[in-house]
Design an enzyme around this catalytic site. Structure first.
Site, short mmCIF file in Angstrom:
data_model
loop_
_atom_site.label_atom_id
_atom_site.label_comp_id
_atom_site.label_asym_id
_atom_site.label_seq_id
_atom_site.Cartn_x
_atom_site.Cartn_y
_atom_site.Cartn_z
N ARG A 128 0.84 -1.21 0.00
CA ARG A 128 0.00 0.00 0.00
C ARG A 128 0.86 1.26 0.00
O ARG A 128 1.87 1.33 0.71
CB ARG A 128 -0.88 -0.09 1.24
CG ARG A 128 -1.49 1.15 1.75
CD ARG A 128 -2.64 0.83 2.67
NE ARG A 128 -2.23 0.55 4.05
CZ ARG A 128 -3.08 0.34 5.03
NH1 ARG A 128 -4.38 0.35 4.80
NH2 ARG A 128 -2.66 0.11 6.25
N ARG A 163 3.68 3.73 4.38
CA ARG A 163 3.58 3.94 5.84
C ARG A 163 4.62 3.12 6.59
O ARG A 163 4.83 1.96 6.26
CB ARG A 163 2.18 3.56 6.31
CG ARG A 163 1.20 4.70 6.21
CD ARG A 163 -0.21 4.25 6.42
NE ARG A 163 -0.41 3.48 7.65
CZ ARG A 163 -1.61 3.08 8.07
NH1 ARG A 163 -2.69 3.39 7.39
NH2 ARG A 163 -1.72 2.38 9.18
N ARG A 174 0.28 -5.45 14.63
CA ARG A 174 -1.01 -4.73 14.55
C ARG A 174 -2.17 -5.73 14.49
O ARG A 174 -3.22 -5.51 15.08
CB ARG A 174 -1.04 -3.84 13.30
CG ARG A 174 -0.15 -2.62 13.45
CD ARG A 174 0.12 -1.96 12.11
NE ARG A 174 -1.05 -1.41 11.49
CZ ARG A 174 -1.16 -1.18 10.17
NH1 ARG A 174 -0.18 -1.49 9.36
NH2 ARG A 174 -2.24 -0.65 9.69
P1 AMP Z 1 -4.94 3.03 11.02
O1 AMP Z 1 -4.59 4.15 10.11
O2 AMP Z 1 -6.39 2.99 11.38
O3 AMP Z 1 -4.42 1.70 10.52
O4 AMP Z 1 -4.17 3.32 12.40
C1 AMP Z 1 -2.76 3.37 12.45
C2 AMP Z 1 -2.30 3.24 13.88
O5 AMP Z 1 -2.78 4.34 14.66
C3 AMP Z 1 -2.78 2.00 14.61
O6 AMP Z 1 -1.98 0.85 14.34
C4 AMP Z 1 -2.65 2.45 16.07
O7 AMP Z 1 -1.31 2.47 16.48
C5 AMP Z 1 -3.11 3.91 15.98
N1 AMP Z 1 -4.58 4.04 16.17
C6 AMP Z 1 -5.48 4.47 15.26
N2 AMP Z 1 -6.72 4.45 15.76
C7 AMP Z 1 -6.61 3.98 17.02
C8 AMP Z 1 -7.55 3.68 18.05
N3 AMP Z 1 -8.88 3.88 17.89
N4 AMP Z 1 -7.07 3.20 19.22
C9 AMP Z 1 -5.76 3.00 19.43
N5 AMP Z 1 -4.81 3.24 18.49
C10 AMP Z 1 -5.23 3.71 17.29
#
Ligand code: AMP
Length: 217
Positions: A128, A163, A174
């Site tokens: 990605r 990323r 994750r």
């Molecule tokens: P994402 O872009 O949704 O994949 O989020 C990237 C990273 O941000 C995640 O792997 C977490 O480290 C952090 N993160 C995003 N949203 C949350 C959430 N609701 N709770 C805890 N960590 C979050």
């Protein structure tokens, strides 16, 4: 418009589906991941605090996330309906979100779970690429997700980036966080009668059409 919670493992296509639904219906797209990455990019105190946590593939503490969401969903433009992409991710976040909904007199709407096998999600995460300016998501191995010009955003014409947390090693961490902390939310929303399940198809249009059926029925 019904508010939407998107529940799914990393790289299931939450961001892409959010972009498509936002374009069709005019939803406000709220991605906690994007909000955090923007804090990191601006080098704020919060950004410095969460940078290492995200790179490690761990979840950011609930209180930080709740504060971001409480502020965002109370903005007037959110009254027309919003998509939560990446929130809630823990039972505690879901309970705090319920409190916010009562406080602001908002409706929970629908929680859409996007089902995707782990191997498919991992392959997608590792290939990605994202526009650092508008956040649009591309994938070099998918014909329909490929940018018109290699490595460049179709809309902003800036260089696409990969990323830090989309490496194979971090993806596995994750995914573990997701299994341990986010999967219990399915029962949480099922017991409230608001959970709907769709599949993450190879074509983003097929996934989108399943979501449209839910929203319009
Ligand atoms: P994402 O872009 O949704 O994949 O989020 C990237 C990273 O941000 C995640 O792997 C977490 O480290 C952090 N993160 C995003 N949203 C949350 C959430 N609701 N709770 C805890 N960590 C979050």
């Amino acid at each position: 418009m019904k508010n939407i919670i998107l529940l799914a493992p990393p790289a299931a296509g939450k961001g892409t589906l959010s972009e498509m639904l936002t374009e069709k219906y005019g939803y406000v797209h709220i991605s906690t991941g994007d909000l955090l990455r923007s804090e990191i990019k601006s080098n704020t105190t919060l950004g410095k605090k969460v940078d290492g946590i995200i790179k490690e593939g761990k979840y950011v503490p609930d209180d930080i996330i709740i504060k971001l969401i409480a502020k965002r969903i109370n903005e007037p433009e959110c009254d027309k309906g919003y998509i939560l992409d990446g929130f809630p991710r823990t039972i505690n976040q879901a309970e705090k979100y319920d409190e916010l909904l009562s406080k602001y007199n908002k409706d929970i709407g629908v929680a859409i779970y996007i089902d995707v096998p782990k191997e498919v999600a991992m392959k997608r995460a590792c290939s990605r690429i994202t526009c650092p300016k508008c956040g649009r998501i591309y994938n070099k191995y998918s014909e329909e997700m490929r940018p018109k010009k290699e490595g460049i955003c179709d809309d902003c014409k800036v260089k696409l980036t990969h990323r830090d947390d989309d490496s194979e090693e971090t993806f596995i961490k994750r995914f573990d966080e997701y299994v341990n902390k986010t999967m219990p939310l399915y029962d949480y929303y099922e017991s409230k009668g608001v959970l709907k399940k769709i599949k993450s198809h190879e074509s983003k249009y097929d996934t989108f059409n399943e979501a449209v059926q839910i929203i319009e029925n």
